[in-house]
Design a protein around this motif. Structure first.
Motif, PDB file in Angstrom:
ATOM      1  N   THR A  69      41.451  21.528  -4.641  1.00 25.60           N
ATOM      2  CA  THR A  69      40.130  22.108  -4.895  1.00 25.60           C
ATOM      3  C   THR A  69      39.421  22.403  -3.585  1.00 25.60           C
ATOM      4  OG1 THR A  69      39.966  20.879  -6.977  1.00 25.60           O
ATOM      5  CG2 THR A  69      37.915  21.738  -6.058  1.00 25.60           C
ATOM      6  N   GLU A  70      39.481  21.458  -2.644  1.00 21.70           N
ATOM      7  CA  GLU A  70      38.863  21.661  -1.324  1.00 21.70           C
ATOM      8  C   GLU A  70      39.493  22.852  -0.622  1.00 21.70           C
ATOM      9  OE1 GLU A  70      39.069  18.129   1.018  1.00 21.70           O
ATOM     10  OE2 GLU A  70      38.055  16.882  -0.453  1.00 21.70           O
ATOM     11  N   ALA A  71      40.824  22.974  -0.731  1.00 25.13           N
ATOM     12  CA  ALA A  71      41.517  24.095  -0.070  1.00 25.13           C
ATOM     13  C   ALA A  71      41.062  25.427  -0.654  1.00 25.13           C
ATOM     14  CB  ALA A  71      43.030  23.937  -0.225  1.00 25.13           C
ATOM     15  N   GLY A  72      40.892  25.484  -1.981  1.00 24.52           N
ATOM     16  CA  GLY A  72      40.420  26.718  -2.621  1.00 24.52           C
ATOM     17  C   GLY A  72      39.036  27.108  -2.150  1.00 24.52           C
ATOM     18  N   GLU A  73      38.143  26.119  -2.024  1.00 20.30           N
ATOM     19  CA  GLU A  73      36.779  26.391  -1.567  1.00 20.30           C
ATOM     20  C   GLU A  73      36.775  26.876  -0.119  1.00 20.30           C
ATOM     21  OE1 GLU A  73      34.868  22.693  -2.263  1.00 20.30           O
ATOM     22  OE2 GLU A  73      34.619  23.019  -4.425  1.00 20.30           O
ATOM     23  N   LYS A  74      37.558  26.200   0.731  1.00 18.16           N
ATOM     24  CA  LYS A  74      37.627  26.604   2.142  1.00 18.16           C
ATOM     25  C   LYS A  74      38.202  28.013   2.276  1.00 18.16           C
ATOM     26  CE  LYS A  74      36.209  22.775   4.226  1.00 18.16           C
ATOM     27  NZ  LYS A  74      34.986  22.741   5.052  1.00 18.16           N
ATOM     28  N   GLY A 101      33.249  34.227  15.559  1.00 17.06           N
ATOM     29  CA  GLY A 101      34.601  33.736  15.808  1.00 17.06           C
ATOM     30  C   GLY A 101      34.673  32.223  15.690  1.00 17.06           C
ATOM     31  N   GLY A 102      33.635  31.533  16.219  1.00 17.72           N
ATOM     32  CA  GLY A 102      33.589  30.073  16.120  1.00 17.72           C
ATOM     33  C   GLY A 102      33.548  29.609  14.672  1.00 17.72           C
ATOM     34  N   ARG A 103      32.720  30.279  13.861  1.00 21.72           N
ATOM     35  CA  ARG A 103      32.633  29.913  12.437  1.00 21.72           C
ATOM     36  C   ARG A 103      33.983  30.105  11.745  1.00 21.72           C
ATOM     37  NH1 ARG A 103      27.161  33.065  10.487  1.00 21.72           N
ATOM     38  NH2 ARG A 103      25.645  31.920  11.781  1.00 21.72           N
ATOM     39  N   PHE A 104      34.594  31.264  12.010  1.00 30.11           N
ATOM     40  CA  PHE A 104      35.853  31.569  11.331  1.00 30.11           C
ATOM     41  C   PHE A 104      36.945  30.583  11.734  1.00 30.11           C
ATOM     42  CE2 PHE A 104      39.981  33.595  11.013  1.00 30.11           C
ATOM     43  CZ  PHE A 104      39.958  34.126   9.736  1.00 30.11           C
ATOM     44  N   HIS A 105      37.083  30.356  13.031  1.00 27.99           N
ATOM     45  CA  HIS A 105      38.161  29.482  13.504  1.00 27.99           C
ATOM     46  C   HIS A 105      37.960  28.034  13.058  1.00 27.99           C
ATOM     47  CE1 HIS A 105      40.121  32.659  15.618  1.00 27.99           C
ATOM     48  NE2 HIS A 105      39.095  32.887  16.430  1.00 27.99           N
ATOM     49  N   GLN A 106      36.703  27.588  12.991  1.00 27.83           N
ATOM     50  CA  GLN A 106      36.445  26.235  12.509  1.00 27.83           C
ATOM     51  C   GLN A 106      36.835  26.107  11.034  1.00 27.83           C
ATOM     52  OE1 GLN A 106      35.374  23.364  14.149  1.00 27.83           O
ATOM     53  NE2 GLN A 106      35.982  22.505  12.167  1.00 27.83           N
ATOM     54  N   MET A 107      36.434  27.109  10.230  1.00 27.94           N
ATOM     55  CA  MET A 107      36.770  27.084   8.808  1.00 27.94           C
ATOM     56  C   MET A 107      38.272  27.209   8.615  1.00 27.94           C
ATOM     57  SD  MET A 107      34.834  26.583   6.216  1.00 27.94           S
ATOM     58  CE  MET A 107      33.273  27.105   6.920  1.00 27.94           C
ATOM     59  N   LEU A 110      40.802  24.534   6.842  1.00 27.52           N
ATOM     60  CA  LEU A 110      41.732  24.928   5.789  1.00 27.52           C
ATOM     61  C   LEU A 110      43.159  24.529   6.155  1.00 27.52           C
ATOM     62  CD1 LEU A 110      42.348  26.461   3.157  1.00 27.52           C
ATOM     63  CD2 LEU A 110      42.456  28.569   4.504  1.00 27.52           C
ATOM     64  N   ASN A 111      43.517  24.714   7.421  1.00 26.59           N
ATOM     65  CA  ASN A 111      44.852  24.334   7.891  1.00 26.59           C
ATOM     66  C   ASN A 111      45.086  22.829   7.732  1.00 26.59           C
ATOM     67  OD1 ASN A 111      47.389  24.751   9.498  1.00 26.59           O
ATOM     68  ND2 ASN A 111      46.291  23.419  10.930  1.00 26.59           N
ATOM     69  N   HIS A 112      44.067  22.044   8.067  1.00 27.42           N
ATOM     70  CA  HIS A 112      44.170  20.582   7.961  1.00 27.42           C
ATOM     71  C   HIS A 112      44.391  20.146   6.512  1.00 27.42           C
ATOM     72  CE1 HIS A 112      43.504  16.371   8.807  1.00 27.42           C
ATOM     73  NE2 HIS A 112      42.496  16.337   7.936  1.00 27.42           N
ATOM     74  N   ILE A 113      43.617  20.737   5.596  1.00 32.80           N
ATOM     75  CA  ILE A 113      43.747  20.369   4.177  1.00 32.80           C
ATOM     76  C   ILE A 113      45.105  20.794   3.637  1.00 32.80           C
ATOM     77  CG2 ILE A 113      42.832  20.796   1.865  1.00 32.80           C
ATOM     78  CD1 ILE A 113      40.069  21.150   3.162  1.00 32.80           C
ATOM     79  N   ARG A 114      45.548  21.999   4.016  1.00 28.25           N
ATOM     80  CA  ARG A 114      46.841  22.476   3.511  1.00 28.25           C
ATOM     81  C   ARG A 114      47.992  21.622   4.030  1.00 28.25           C
ATOM     82  NH1 ARG A 114      46.296  29.101   3.679  1.00 28.25           N
ATOM     83  NH2 ARG A 114      45.461  29.315   1.556  1.00 28.25           N
ATOM     84  N   ASN A 115      47.871  21.161   5.265  1.00 26.87           N
ATOM     85  CA  ASN A 115      48.902  20.266   5.797  1.00 26.87           C
ATOM     86  C   ASN A 115      48.981  18.980   4.985  1.00 26.87           C
ATOM     87  OD1 ASN A 115      49.852  21.926   7.837  1.00 26.87           O
ATOM     88  ND2 ASN A 115      48.423  21.132   9.362  1.00 26.87           N
ATOM     89  N   LYS A 116      47.806  18.412   4.657  1.00 28.71           N
ATOM     90  CA  LYS A 116      47.779  17.187   3.862  1.00 28.71           C
ATOM     91  C   LYS A 116      48.396  17.409   2.486  1.00 28.71           C
ATOM     92  CE  LYS A 116      43.815  14.968   3.902  1.00 28.71           C
ATOM     93  NZ  LYS A 116      42.354  14.737   3.979  1.00 28.71           N
ATOM     94  N   ILE A 117      48.097  18.590   1.898  1.00 26.64           N
ATOM     95  CA  ILE A 117      48.677  18.915   0.587  1.00 26.64           C
ATOM     96  C   ILE A 117      50.196  19.021   0.692  1.00 26.64           C
ATOM     97  CG2 ILE A 117      48.869  20.743  -1.155  1.00 26.64           C
ATOM     98  CD1 ILE A 117      45.904  21.336  -0.660  1.00 26.64           C
ATOM     99  N   ASN A 118      50.671  19.727   1.727  1.00 26.80           N
ATOM    100  CA  ASN A 118      52.111  19.918   1.868  1.00 26.80           C
ATOM    101  C   ASN A 118      52.830  18.614   2.167  1.00 26.80           C
ATOM    102  OD1 ASN A 118      52.177  22.678   1.354  1.00 26.80           O
ATOM    103  ND2 ASN A 118      51.687  23.209   3.461  1.00 26.80           N
TER     104      ASN A 118
END
Length: 607
Positions: free
Chosen positions: A217-222, A250-256, A260-268
Motif C-alpha cells: 500500500t505504501e509503495a502504491g501511494e509513493k 529534482g530534490g522532491r522527485f529524487h527523495q520520493m 519508493l526504491n526502499h519500500i520496493r526493496n523491502k517488498i522484494n
C-alpha cells in the motif's frame, strides 16, 4: 478473500469455462500421477520375475484392477517376447501419460488466458467508466498522478499478482490434494506423520508475509506521488526553468523515488524469501519422511511399507514440493495484490454524489428561464454559496463578477450539475434540473472554460468533440465564426493538424478560439462562459473577444466576467462576495451605486 470479491464477480460470467479449466487441470494431474505411479511396480516386475502376474483380473472396475491388468500385460510380454519388449511397453505408457498430461495442461492455459485478460479488461473498463461518472469535486482533492498510478500500475499489479495467484490457488491445491490422496492410499501412517509438519510450514510462511500488504500500500501511494511530481514537471517546465527551480523539483522527485526504491526493496526481500523458504522446509520434511518411511520399510511389521510402495510414495511427495513453493509465492503475491485492489476499489466505490433519478424527464429544448431559488452549496462543511436567488431569462446575458474565491465558478457549475445544490433548487423551464436526464440537460449547454482544454488529436476532432459525425463543412463554419479558420488553414495539414498534448502546438489565442469553435459547433441554446484571464497580444485579444461576441449572439449566457466590455453588455450583473449576492443591476446602475462593484472596477478586478 473479501478484497477479491470484485474479481470473483467478474469470474461468474465464465462459470462454464472455469468448470472446463478445472476438468483439464484434473486430467493433467491424473495422467501425471499415472506416469509416476506405474514406474515402481513396473520396474519391480522387470527385475523381480517371481512377482510376475500371469492371471488376468476377472473385471476392470477400479484403479487397482487397472493396475493389475497392466501388470498382467507386462508379465505376458516378459514371458512371451522378453524383457526389452516389456521395457519398451513401459516407456510407451509413460510417454503417452506425459503427452496427455501436457495436452490437457496446454488446453487449461488456452481456457485461462482469455478469462484472465477478460477480467482485467473489465476491471480497467469499470475503473475508467467510474472516473467519467465521478463529480468534478472528486478530482480537486485527488492527485492526478495518483489516479493514473491506480489505473495503470495497480491494475497491472492485480494482473500479475492476483490473477496469477488465483490460477495457482486453483491448480496447485488440486495437485497437492490428489497426490496426498495417493500417498494416504499407499501409507496412512506415513501420511499422518507428514500432515503434522504441513501446518507448521504454513504458520512460518504466514508470519514472514504478514507485513507485505502494508508495504505494498505504501509503495502504491509513493508511486502515485512520483507520477504527480512528474506530471507537474511536464506541465510547468517553463516556470521551473524560469525560476531556476530545477534543484527544488529534482530534490522532491529524487527523495520520493528513493523512498519508493526502499519500500520496493523491502517488498522484494520478503517476496523472494517465499520460494527458498518453502524449498528448505520441503527438504526438511522430505528428510523426515525418508527417516520415518525407512523405518516402516525395514521394520516389516503389519503397518509397514513395501520397497516399491515407498519409492512411489517418495516420488509422489517430490511432486508436492513445487506446488507448495508456488502456493507460498502465490500467498505473498495475493498480499501484495490485495493492496492494489484496495486502492482501485477506493475509486470504484467512491460515491457518485450527482446521480440521475430512476425515470428522468427528457428535454430537447430550452424555452423560458433558468431560476435559482434559495440555493445554497457547501463543500466539506464549508459554505461556498448561501441563499442565491437569480433568474436568467431566455436570450439574456447574466454576468457574474466578484473577487477570487467569491463562488462565481461554483455557481456556474451548478447549472450543468457538476455539483448538486445542498439546499434550494435550480429550475429550468419550471422543472427542477435534478428531474432531467443529465445527458439531455448538458446537451443544451455549451461551456467555454477559463483555461482552454484541448486533447492530443487533430484540430477538426477537437472542434467536433460533441458532434463526432460532423461534416468538415460544419467544422469550418464553426471555425470561421470563432475567428479560427484563417490560422487553421495556414497549418501544414490544415484541420487534420495534430495539436500536441493539451494543444501545446498552438498559441494561447489559437487554443481559446478552437474551444470557442467547439462550442459554436454544438450550437447550444445556453452558454456558460468563464472568460480567460490570461494576457494575450492585442490582435489575439481582439480576435478572441470578437469570437466570444459571435458565440453569445442569440443565446442565453451565464458569464463569469473579467472584461469590462462583456460586463457593459450584460442584461444583469450579479456581484458575489463570500458566496452571497451583495449587489445586482446593470453596469451603469452599479457604478452609480458606488459600492463593491465600483471598487472591483477601480481595482481592475473587472478591466
Amino acid at each position: 478473500m473479501k478484497q477479491f470479491q470484485r474479481i470473483f464477480k467478474y469470474l461468474r460470467g465464465y462459470s462454464g469455462k472455469i468448470v472446463l479449466y478445472f476438468l483439464c487441470i484434473l486430467l493433467s494431474i491424473v495422467f501425471s500421477m499415472v506416469s509416476l505411479a506405474m514406474l515402481a511396480p513396473f520396474l519391480k516386475l522387470l527385475f523381480n520375475k517371481e512377482d510376475l502376474v500371469l492371471v488376468a483380473p476377472e473385471t476392470v472396475r477400479s484403479a487397482s484392477d487397472l493396475l493389475d491388468y497392466l501388470m498382467y500385460q507386462i508379465s505376458t510380454l516378459i514371458v512371451t517376447k522378453g524383457e526389452l519388449s516389456a521395457l519398451a511397453f513401459i516407456c510407451l505408457i509413460i510417454v503417452s501419460s506425459i503427452l496427455l498430461k501436457n495436452v490437457f495442461l496446454y488446453l487449461s492455459y488456452r481456457i485461462l488466458a482469455p478469462m484472465r485478460n477478460g477480467v482485467l479488461t473489465r476491471l480497467r473498463g469499470d475503473l475508467y467508466d467510474k472516473v467519467l461518472k465521478l463529480p468534478v469535486g472528486f478530482f480537486t482533492e485527488q492527485r492526478k498522478g495518483d489516479l493514473i498510478s491506480r489505473m495503470s500500475n495497480d491494475a497491472n499489479e492485480v494482473e500479475w499478482s492476483v490473477m496469477m495467484a488465483l490460477e495457482v490457488l486453483i491448480k496447485e491445491p488440486l495437485n497437492i490434494l490428489l497426490y496426498l490422496v495417493g500417498m494416504i492410499v499407499i501409507s496412512p501412517k506415513l501420511s499422518l506423520f507428514l500432515l503434522i509438519f504441513l501446518p507448521v510450514m504454513g504458520f512460518i510462511i504466514g508470519r514472514v508475509s504478514r507485513s507485505l500488504k502494508r508495504q505494498s500500500t505504501e509503495a502504491g501511494e509513493k508511486n502515485g506521488m512520483v507520477l504527480s511530481i512528474l506530471d507537474e514537471t511536464l506541465g510547468g517546465i517553463r516556470v521551473i526553468k524560469a525560476f531556476t527551480a530545477e534543484k527544488l523539483l529534482g530534490g522532491r522527485f529524487h527523495q520520493m523515488n528513493a523512498d519508493l526504491n526502499h519500500i520496493r526493496n523491502k517488498i522484494n526481500f520478503r517476496k523472494d524469501m517465499a520460494s527458498p523458504l518453502s524449498e528448505v522446509l520441503g527438504v526438511l520434511v522430505l528428510s523426515g519422511v525418508l527417516w520415518f518411511g525407512g523405518q516402516l520399510v525395514l521394520g516389516n511389521n503389519a503397518g509397514g511399507l513395501t520397497s516399491d510402495g515407498f519409492i512411489t510414495y517418495i516420488v509422489f511427495f517430490t511432486q508436492i514440493i513445487n506446488p507448495a513453493k508456488s502456493l507460498s509465492s502465490a500467498y505473498y503475491n495475493t498480499k501484495r495484490g490485495s493492496a492494489a485492489i484496495e486502492r482501485i476499489e477506493e475509486i470504484i466505490n467512491a460515491p457518485v454524489v450527482v446521480e440521475e433519478i430512476a425515470n428522468p424527464v427528457s428535454i430537447a429544448s430550452f424555452e423560458k428561464s433558468i431560476e435559482f431559488k434559495n440555493v445554497s452549496f457547501a463543500y466539506n462543511d464549508v459554505t461556498v454559496l448561501h441563499n442565491i436567488n437569480l433568474t436568467l431569462e431566455k436570450g439574456k446575458t447574466v454576468a457574474l463578477v466578484g473577487s477570487s474565491g467569491s463562488g462565481k465558478s461554483t455557481l456556474a457549475d451548478l447549472v450543468p450539475r457538476f455539483h448538486d445544490v445542498t439546499s434550494g433548487e435550480i429550475l429550468l423551464d419550471g422543472v427542477n434540473i435534478k428531474n432531467y436526464s443529465i445527458e439531455n440537460l448538458r446537451q443544451l449547454m455549451g461551456i467555454v472554460t477559463q483555461e482552454p482544454i484541448l486533447f492530443n488529436d487533430t484540430i477538426a476532432n477537437n472542434i467536433a468533440l460533441s458532434k463526432p459525425d460532423a461534416a468538415i463543412a460544419e467544422i469550418e463554419t464553426a471555425a470561421k465564426i470563432a475567428n479560427a479558420h484563417n490560422f487553421i488553414v495556414q497549418k501544414e495539414n490544415g484541420y487534420n493538424e495534430g495539436i500536441g498534448d493539451r494543444g501545446s502546438k498552438l498559441s494561447g489565442g489559437e487554443r481559446q478560439r478552437v474551444t470557442i469553435a467547439r462550442a459554436v459547433l454544438k450550437n447550444p441554446p445556453i452558454l456558460i462562459l468563464d472568460e480567460a484571464t490570461s494576457s494575450l497580444d492585442t490582435e489575439s485579444e481582439r480576435l478572441v473577444q470578437d469570437a466570444i461576441n459571435h458565440l453569445m449572439q442569440d443565446r442565453t449566457s451565464l458569464v463569469i466576467a473579467h472584461r469590462l466590455s462583456t460586463v457593459r453588455h450584460a442584461d444583469e450583473i450579479i456581484v458575489l462576495q463570500k458566496g452571497v449576492i451583495v449587489e445586482r443591476g446593470t453596469h451603469d446602475q452599479l457604478v452609480a451605486l458606488d459600492g463593491f462593484y465600483r471598487k472591483l472596477v477601480e481595482m481592475q478586478e473587472v478591466r
